[in-house]
Design a protein around this motif. Structure first.
Motif, PDB file in Angstrom:
ATOM      1  N   PHE A 139      10.123  36.377  52.923  1.00 55.89           N
ATOM      2  CA  PHE A 139      10.340  36.209  51.474  1.00 55.89           C
ATOM      3  C   PHE A 139      10.045  37.506  50.727  1.00 55.89           C
ATOM      4  N   ALA A 140      10.748  37.689  49.617  1.00 52.18           N
ATOM      5  CA  ALA A 140      10.610  38.929  48.862  1.00 52.18           C
ATOM      6  C   ALA A 140      10.609  38.697  47.356  1.00 52.18           C
ATOM      7  N   GLY A 141      10.254  37.481  46.956  1.00 52.05           N
ATOM      8  CA  GLY A 141      10.255  37.169  45.516  1.00 52.05           C
ATOM      9  C   GLY A 141       9.136  37.871  44.776  1.00 52.05           C
ATOM     10  N   GLY A 142       9.295  37.937  43.480  1.00 54.91           N
ATOM     11  CA  GLY A 142       8.245  38.498  42.633  1.00 54.91           C
ATOM     12  C   GLY A 142       8.480  39.949  42.313  1.00 54.91           C
ATOM     13  N   CYS A 176      12.059  41.460  37.059  1.00 55.26           N
ATOM     14  CA  CYS A 176      12.676  40.482  37.950  1.00 55.26           C
ATOM     15  C   CYS A 176      11.919  39.146  37.962  1.00 55.26           C
ATOM     16  N   MET A 177      10.679  39.148  37.444  1.00 52.12           N
ATOM     17  CA  MET A 177       9.939  37.880  37.392  1.00 52.12           C
ATOM     18  C   MET A 177       9.065  37.856  36.141  1.00 52.12           C
ATOM     19  N   HIS A 205      12.717  33.774  37.396  1.00 58.88           N
ATOM     20  CA  HIS A 205      12.962  34.801  38.413  1.00 58.88           C
ATOM     21  C   HIS A 205      14.436  35.163  38.407  1.00 58.88           C
ATOM     22  N   LYS A 258       5.033  34.404  45.683  1.00 58.10           N
ATOM     23  CA  LYS A 258       5.377  35.443  46.661  1.00 58.10           C
ATOM     24  C   LYS A 258       5.369  34.921  48.096  1.00 58.10           C
ATOM     25  N   PHE A 316       2.553  37.562  33.483  1.00 55.69           N
ATOM     26  CA  PHE A 316       2.769  38.495  34.588  1.00 55.69           C
ATOM     27  C   PHE A 316       4.237  38.876  34.580  1.00 55.69           C
ATOM     28  N   GLY A 342       6.965  41.024  36.868  1.00 51.73           N
ATOM     29  CA  GLY A 342       7.280  41.793  38.071  1.00 51.73           C
ATOM     30  C   GLY A 342       8.387  42.773  37.734  1.00 51.73           C
TER      31      GLY A 342
END
Lengths: 77, 147
Positions: free
Chosen positions: A74-77, B100-101, B89, B125, B39, B41
């Motif tokens: 996974f690579a979210g965030g 991006c987030m 997201h 994550k 937060f 990202g």
């Protein structure tokens, strides 16, 4: 039964497709993976998890649904 | 606790500062809130083997991702005393320097929002099936892995 396999990220790149259907009669995720590794030898070297019913399952669990997803890291965030 | 329906957290492309600003403004009527925490990202221009990342292209297993976001929201509301929580997201291309987030939590008290935001970011994550293709300036790419 007819099984839909979904590939994501680097796995979709390795298989050159995002999803495909198989007529599959065996029971476990590991049987399915054996078959997929024959078709796509590259997959065997990839780091991935298997999901069914939107949950990560172990590779020796039984197939209980008609859609299986192969998920790279996974690579979210 | 009231039932909350799964929300779609995905947006095509980057999350704009206007969108973030409007989200903050919408909370002015919720006067039980005493503390917000946010937060953001941002896509970093990592340099790998002499090549620089210029964008990340995000894809997701959307069904599962939305279900995971829902589970994470529910668990966070259970753990912390929050008034509200919003998670967004990106999907598709987000260039370096863009957002991006966007995670936004609000509570009557500050201590809750500090703990909640860290918990949320780590959960997203590690548990949500989102994939990132890091595209370099010369159009080659590699696949991002969360560390």
């Amino acid at each position: 039964m007819n099984l839909t396999i979904k590939y994501f990220g680097m796995l979709a790149e390795a298989t050159q497709c995002q999803e495909e259907e198989f007529l599959f009669s065996q029971e476990s995720v590991s049987d399915l993976l054996k078959m997929l590794f024959v078709k796509y030898p590259e997959l065997e070297e990839k780091d991935f998890q298997v999901a069914q019913n939107n949950q990560i399952v172990s590779k020796d669990s039984k197939i209980e649904t008609t859609e299986i997803a192969l998920l790279p890291p996974f690579a979210g965030g | 606790m009231k039932e909350r329906k799964p929300k779609n957290v995905f947006q095509e492309g980057p999350i704009s500062s206007e969108f973030i600003g409007n989200s903050i403004a919408k909370h002015q009527s919720k006067t039980s809130i005493g503390a917000h925490n946010i937060f953001l990202g941002q896509v970093r221009a990592d340099e790998i083997d002499g090549k620089t990342v210029k964008a990340i292209q995000y894809t997701a297993y959307e069904d599962m991702a939305n279900e995971k976001f829902h589970e994470i929201r529910e668990a966070t509301f259970e753990k912390f005393n929050l008034t509200c929580m919003h998670i967004y997201h990106s999907l598709g291309e987000v260039k370096t320097g863009e957002i991006c987030m966007f995670i936004f939590v609000s509570s009557p008290r500050r201590k809750e929002v500090f703990k909640a935001i860290e918990y949320l970011v780590e959960e997203v994550k590690t548990k949500v099936p989102i994939f990132g293709k890091e595209v370099f300036e010369d159009a080659t790419h590699q696949w991002k892995v969360n560390s």
